[in-house]
Design a protein around this motif. Structure first.
Motif: not given
Length: 57
Positions: A24-27, A29-38, A40-47
């Motif tokens: 849900y959070l990925v859809r 646009g609040l979190i992203g998956r990276t090779p180093r882990g999850r 928080a994307l800019p939308a999460a910070w804004e929220h």
């Protein structure tokens, strides 16, 4: 952060976070998956009413 760390932080089982919350959070646009882990994307910070740090995905 890793999945188990995220699960502990929100007080849920790892499996619940992985199958319910994370997709849900990925859809949304609040979190992203990276090779180093999850991350928080800019939308999460804004929220949260915070300024997003400069991250390199």
């Amino acid at each position: 952060m890793g999945l188990s760390t995220l699960a502990i932080a929100v007080g849920e089982e790892t499996e619940t976070v992985e199958t319910v919350a994370e997709p849900y959070l990925v859809r949304e646009g609040l979190i992203g998956r990276t090779p180093r882990g999850r991350v928080a994307l800019p939308a999460a910070w804004e929220h949260l009413g915070l300024e997003a740090p400069d991250i390199n995905l």
